[in-house]
Design an enzyme around this catalytic site. Structure first.
Site, PDB file in Angstrom:
ATOM      1  N   ASP A  24       0.868  -1.168   0.000  1.00  0.00           N
ATOM      2  CA  ASP A  24       0.000   0.000   0.000  1.00  0.00           C
ATOM      3  C   ASP A  24       0.907   1.221   0.000  1.00  0.00           C
ATOM      4  O   ASP A  24       2.113   1.123   0.272  1.00  0.00           O
ATOM      5  CB  ASP A  24      -0.909  -0.020   1.238  1.00  0.00           C
ATOM      6  N   SER A  25       0.318   2.377  -0.260  1.00  0.00           N
ATOM      7  CA  SER A  25       1.111   3.602  -0.202  1.00  0.00           C
ATOM      8  C   SER A  25       1.452   3.983   1.234  1.00  0.00           C
ATOM      9  O   SER A  25       2.338   4.816   1.452  1.00  0.00           O
ATOM     10  CB  SER A  25       0.353   4.746  -0.880  1.00  0.00           C
ATOM     11  N   CYS A  87      -4.234  -0.999  -2.061  1.00  0.00           N
ATOM     12  CA  CYS A  87      -4.299   0.448  -2.271  1.00  0.00           C
ATOM     13  C   CYS A  87      -5.328   0.686  -3.364  1.00  0.00           C
ATOM     14  O   CYS A  87      -5.175   0.163  -4.478  1.00  0.00           O
ATOM     15  CB  CYS A  87      -2.935   0.984  -2.688  1.00  0.00           C
ATOM     16  N   GLU A 167      -6.512   7.259  11.386  1.00  0.00           N
ATOM     17  CA  GLU A 167      -5.102   7.303  11.785  1.00  0.00           C
ATOM     18  C   GLU A 167      -4.926   7.852  13.195  1.00  0.00           C
ATOM     19  O   GLU A 167      -3.961   7.507  13.880  1.00  0.00           O
ATOM     20  CB  GLU A 167      -4.292   8.115  10.772  1.00  0.00           C
ATOM     21  N   CYS A 201     -12.010   2.702   0.882  1.00  0.00           N
ATOM     22  CA  CYS A 201     -10.664   3.096   1.311  1.00  0.00           C
ATOM     23  C   CYS A 201     -10.244   2.117   2.391  1.00  0.00           C
ATOM     24  O   CYS A 201     -11.061   1.749   3.255  1.00  0.00           O
ATOM     25  CB  CYS A 201     -10.655   4.526   1.847  1.00  0.00           C
ATOM     26  N   HIS A 203      -8.625   2.536   4.966  1.00  0.00           N
ATOM     27  CA  HIS A 203      -8.736   3.068   6.323  1.00  0.00           C
ATOM     28  C   HIS A 203     -10.133   2.866   6.911  1.00  0.00           C
ATOM     29  O   HIS A 203     -10.305   2.781   8.128  1.00  0.00           O
ATOM     30  CB  HIS A 203      -8.437   4.570   6.338  1.00  0.00           C
TER      31      HIS A 203
END
Length: 284
Positions: A24-25, A87, A167, A201, A203
């Site tokens: 992933d990035s 990603c 995050e 996404c 996240h």
């Protein structure tokens, strides 16, 4: 979880014993890694977060392909039996190039499994894709869903602040409820009523419970992390490449920058403590 320190030797070069590679990035793909761990607890995994170049979504398609190719090459050098592109941006832009590079080894992105699951859950339905601005701009989920179900109605909505919430570990509570509620209100204006919501996404699975509580009870929530893990399991099983061991698999972490931040944020995503010494910094 058993963490494989980066100075330990890799497993012997036997197909079924090789690890699954995931990139992933940044750290978002750790939700995909965790889903794979839950689904395939005996598989060895090696994860690469290209943290020096994140976010990919602000880059040109040519740069995204170049970065994704370098990350894939680095994982290929480690000896892997399957690649997961965890990603959304890289899955949307670079998947065909990576499949050419890795052939005959399988390459699995996160967009196609998410689209498949959404169509199965709500055939002919209305789908809301909650994603980042880059993924919305690329329109990958819309294209994938419409290719599978021409009767589907798709609305893609950027939800950039959810990345920061994930995050920071603010996955529930008044702030998360307010922001998720605002995004859903904006996405459903003009009378759009989704039958399903795709967490577009990596996240966003951390906010699944908050999104679930804010959505109508009848709305199906599709998590691209868990659906991707199911595809990985099926792919390895069909190829006879599941690891034949009763011992829990190991996990090896690599990043291109910021070992301390990777460990701090990654611990929230995994629900297990990581130390900066667990992260190998590599150059692409």
């Amino acid at each position: 979880m058993t963490i494989l320190r980066h100075n330990e030797p890799m497993h012997p070069n036997i197909d079924s014993e090789l690890p699954v590679g995931i990139f992933d990035s940044g750290v978002g793909g750790l939700t995909v890694l965790q889903a794979i761990r839950d689904t395939l607890p005996f598989e060895d995994l090696v994860y690469l977060g290209d943290t020096a170049r994140l976010p990919y979504g602000t880059k040109s398609p040519a740069s995204i392909v170049r970065y994704a190719t370098r990350a894939t090459t680095k994982l290929q050098e480690q000896g892997i039996k399957l690649l997961v592109v965890a990603c959304n941006t890289a899955s949307a832009v670079a998947l065909d190039r990576l499949r050419d590079l890795m052939s005959p080894l399988p390459v699995i992105g996160v967009v196609e499994p998410g689209a498949d699951a959404a169509v199965r859950a709500r055939p002919g339905g209305s789908h809301l894709v909650m994603a980042t601005e880059a993924t919305v701009r690329l329109g990958a989920y819309r294209a994938a869903i419409e290719a599978r179900d021409p009767a589907a109605v798709v609305r893609e909505h950027p939800c950039e602040m959810l990345v920061s919430l994930a995050e920071e570990g603010w996955n529930s509570g008044a702030i998360a409820d307010s922001i998720v509620g605002r995004y859903l209100d904006d996405a459903t204006e003009s009378g759009f009523e989704p039958d399903g919501i795709i967490l577009g996404c990596t996240h966003f699975p951390l906010l699944r419970d908050t999104i679930r509580a804010a959505a109508a009870e009848s709305v199906a929530i599709v998590d691209s992390a868990s659906t991707t893990a199911a595809v990985v399991k099926n792919t390895l099983d069909m190829a006879g490449q599941l690891r034949q061991s009763d011992a829990p698999g190991t996990v090896r972490f690599m990043a291109t920058d910021g070992a301390s931040r990777f460990a701090r944020v990654g611990s929230q995503f995994l629900g297990a403590a990581l130390e900066y010494s667990d992260i190998e910094i590599v150059d692409l």
